[in-house]
Scaffold this active site. Sequence first.
Site, PDB file in Angstrom:
ATOM      1  N   CYS A   1      -9.853   7.320  10.304  1.00 21.34           N
ATOM      2  CA  CYS A   1      -9.560   6.320   9.282  1.00 21.34           C
ATOM      3  C   CYS A   1      -9.656   7.024   7.925  1.00 21.34           C
ATOM      4  O   CYS A   1     -10.715   7.548   7.573  1.00 21.34           O
ATOM      5  CB  CYS A   1     -10.586   5.194   9.401  1.00 21.34           C
ATOM      6  SG  CYS A   1     -10.465   3.973   8.088  1.00 21.34           S
TER       7      CYS A   1
ATOM      8  N   ASN B   1     -18.191  -7.088   8.123  1.00 17.70           N
ATOM      9  CA  ASN B   1     -19.291  -6.145   7.926  1.00 17.70           C
ATOM     10  C   ASN B   1     -20.142  -6.607   6.764  1.00 17.70           C
ATOM     11  O   ASN B   1     -19.611  -6.986   5.721  1.00 17.70           O
ATOM     12  CB  ASN B   1     -18.735  -4.759   7.574  1.00 17.70           C
ATOM     13  CG  ASN B   1     -18.347  -3.992   8.803  1.00 17.70           C
ATOM     14  OD1 ASN B   1     -19.099  -3.916   9.765  1.00 17.70           O
ATOM     15  ND2 ASN B   1     -17.149  -3.439   8.766  1.00 17.70           N
TER      16      ASN B   1
ATOM     17  N   CYS C   1     -15.982   0.418   5.070  1.00 16.19           N
ATOM     18  CA  CYS C   1     -15.489   1.316   4.031  1.00 16.19           C
ATOM     19  C   CYS C   1     -16.031   0.959   2.655  1.00 16.19           C
ATOM     20  O   CYS C   1     -16.259  -0.191   2.325  1.00 16.19           O
ATOM     21  CB  CYS C   1     -13.978   1.320   4.029  1.00 16.19           C
ATOM     22  SG  CYS C   1     -13.256  -0.300   3.988  1.00 16.19           S
TER      23      CYS C   1
ATOM     24  N   GLU D   1      -5.784   0.716  -1.426  1.00 14.69           N
ATOM     25  CA  GLU D   1      -4.657  -0.059  -0.923  1.00 14.69           C
ATOM     26  C   GLU D   1      -3.472   0.906  -0.802  1.00 14.69           C
ATOM     27  O   GLU D   1      -2.902   1.329  -1.809  1.00 14.69           O
ATOM     28  CB  GLU D   1      -4.358  -1.218  -1.895  1.00 14.69           C
ATOM     29  CG  GLU D   1      -3.044  -1.932  -1.672  1.00 14.69           C
ATOM     30  CD  GLU D   1      -2.784  -2.347  -0.222  1.00 14.69           C
ATOM     31  OE1 GLU D   1      -3.659  -2.935   0.422  1.00 14.69           O
ATOM     32  OE2 GLU D   1      -1.677  -2.053   0.268  1.00 14.69           O
TER      33      GLU D   1
ATOM     34  N   CYS E   1     -10.537   0.816  -5.481  1.00 17.98           N
ATOM     35  CA  CYS E   1      -9.425  -0.079  -5.181  1.00 17.98           C
ATOM     36  C   CYS E   1      -9.327  -1.130  -6.282  1.00 17.98           C
ATOM     37  O   CYS E   1     -10.326  -1.578  -6.825  1.00 17.98           O
ATOM     38  CB  CYS E   1      -9.684  -0.758  -3.831  1.00 17.98           C
ATOM     39  SG  CYS E   1      -8.299  -1.742  -3.243  1.00 17.98           S
TER      40      CYS E   1
ATOM     41  N   SER F   1      -3.695  -7.487   6.284  1.00 21.29           N
ATOM     42  CA  SER F   1      -4.994  -8.146   6.156  1.00 21.29           C
ATOM     43  C   SER F   1      -4.755  -9.576   5.685  1.00 21.29           C
ATOM     44  O   SER F   1      -4.597  -9.829   4.496  1.00 21.29           O
ATOM     45  CB  SER F   1      -5.863  -7.396   5.154  1.00 21.29           C
ATOM     46  OG  SER F   1      -6.005  -6.073   5.592  1.00 21.29           O
ATOM     47  N   LEU F   2      -4.702 -10.485   6.645  1.00 27.20           N
ATOM     48  CA  LEU F   2      -4.362 -11.867   6.300  1.00 27.20           C
ATOM     49  C   LEU F   2      -5.627 -12.654   5.944  1.00 27.20           C
ATOM     50  O   LEU F   2      -5.730 -13.207   4.857  1.00 27.20           O
ATOM     51  CB  LEU F   2      -3.618 -12.514   7.482  1.00 27.20           C
ATOM     52  CG  LEU F   2      -3.077 -13.913   7.276  1.00 27.20           C
ATOM     53  CD1 LEU F   2      -2.091 -13.977   6.127  1.00 27.20           C
ATOM     54  CD2 LEU F   2      -2.400 -14.426   8.555  1.00 27.20           C
TER      55      LEU F   2
ATOM     56  N   CYS G   1     -15.126  -7.084   0.350  1.00 27.84           N
ATOM     57  CA  CYS G   1     -14.946  -5.647   0.591  1.00 27.84           C
ATOM     58  C   CYS G   1     -15.796  -4.805  -0.355  1.00 27.84           C
ATOM     59  O   CYS G   1     -15.772  -5.001  -1.575  1.00 27.84           O
ATOM     60  CB  CYS G   1     -13.472  -5.302   0.436  1.00 27.84           C
ATOM     61  SG  CYS G   1     -13.128  -3.568   0.720  1.00 27.84           S
TER      62      CYS G   1
ATOM     63  N   GLU H   1     -14.223   8.298   1.463  1.00 27.28           N
ATOM     64  CA  GLU H   1     -14.816   8.222   2.792  1.00 27.28           C
ATOM     65  C   GLU H   1     -13.751   8.358   3.875  1.00 27.28           C
ATOM     66  O   GLU H   1     -12.621   7.899   3.707  1.00 27.28           O
ATOM     67  CB  GLU H   1     -15.492   6.857   2.975  1.00 27.28           C
ATOM     68  CG  GLU H   1     -16.664   6.654   2.053  1.00 27.28           C
ATOM     69  CD  GLU H   1     -17.211   5.242   2.133  1.00 27.28           C
ATOM     70  OE1 GLU H   1     -17.041   4.587   3.176  1.00 27.28           O
ATOM     71  OE2 GLU H   1     -17.818   4.804   1.139  1.00 27.28           O
TER      72      GLU H   1
ATOM     73  N   CYS I   1     -10.750  -7.660  -3.206  1.00 22.81           N
ATOM     74  CA  CYS I   1     -11.075  -8.601  -2.124  1.00 22.81           C
ATOM     75  C   CYS I   1     -12.583  -8.861  -2.154  1.00 22.81           C
ATOM     76  O   CYS I   1     -13.377  -7.928  -2.239  1.00 22.81           O
ATOM     77  CB  CYS I   1     -10.651  -8.037  -0.765  1.00 22.81           C
ATOM     78  SG  CYS I   1      -8.882  -7.751  -0.637  1.00 22.81           S
TER      79      CYS I   1
END
Length: 351
Positions: free
Chosen positions: A106, A291, A333, A161, A113, A215-216, A120, A93, A117
């Site tokens: 983006c 999201n 995403c 990543e 991935c 990304s904390l 995600c 994407e 996470c």
Amino acid sequence: MEKTDILSLSLDELGQKMTELGEKRFRAKQIFQWLHVRRVFDFDKMTDISVQLRERLKENFCINGLFVRKRLESAIDNTVKYLYRLSDGNFVETVLMEYSYGHSICVSTQVGCKMGCRFCASAIAGYVRSLAPSEILMQIYETEKDAGVRVSGVVLMGIGEPLDNYDNVVKFLRLVSDKDGNNLSLRHVTLSTCGIVPRIYDLAELKLGLTLSVSLHCPDNDKRSEIMPVNKKYDIAQLIEACKHYIAVTGRRVTFEYAVIDDVNSSDRDADELAALLRGMNCHVNLIPVNKVKERSYHTARAGVAEFAKRLGRRGINATVRRTLGSDIEAACGQLRRDAAQHETEGGADI
Ligand code: SAH
């Protein structure tokens, strides 16, 4: 013999290939410009190159195109989301965003991935492979062609990543900014990572001038490990240390991404811990309303984000709330690719 992916080659490497083929080295620059400046992806159309050399190029090199499988245009803010099919049938994407100062894109860096996470969508469909430099680059070239625009900024925040595909991403960065090619300043590029600590040190050494975004999402190790498994390998202290090193070596401010999730990371105590962690650092916090991902139950109230920004402000931490773009087209995403991958295995034709 397997053909070489010509769009992944630097000008130097292409020059080397020309020498190996017994051609003049300067031919490389001509070809490089056909590809990266004029965006001609058919050797037969490179008219200032002899027919003989064009034949040799076809024998030795390939140009792996991307094909638009789906295009979603936001009725609200002109954001366009592309689902691209790669030459091996996988999907990635890309999102084109319009700002007052120009267009930003983006891009994805992997098919799927490995990081897992919890919030995600990219993690759900699983990891397949890393993208070649040319496949990252072509997301820009194809989108620019399709939309008829020139992008002035790139964010590596799509699927994947970037620091888990380090070598190819660095090659991509060198290609996209090559003065003889696409010539985009890396000052206008942001790389987002979930925190692969050793690669942050490597990246710092390159002094590329890009913005590092981390990304904390959580100031507490236990909670962060729960939502971001990478934290079990590289914990918050190691991550912050690496960021401080990055800032010291490059002189650049680091951005921390923080998706504000109800009942997970948005309490007063979280604000206290985050402020303590980041105090004195040359950094900026970007708060993201999470999201919705249909397989997950995480959610944010928009007011909750603004409230959390205020809490941080009162503690001396500069935070902005990320503008939500393309909210009507699922610009989060990973969602399109996941649906497409499911559809393909179910034998569907169009999505
Ligand atoms: N792997 C990289 C880049 C891709 S994700 C990284 O982790 O940074 C890009 C950004 O979107 C990251 O900050 C990621 O944490 C965030 N993100 C992922 N899923 C999200 C969701 N459902 N809502 C809000 N942000 C999300």
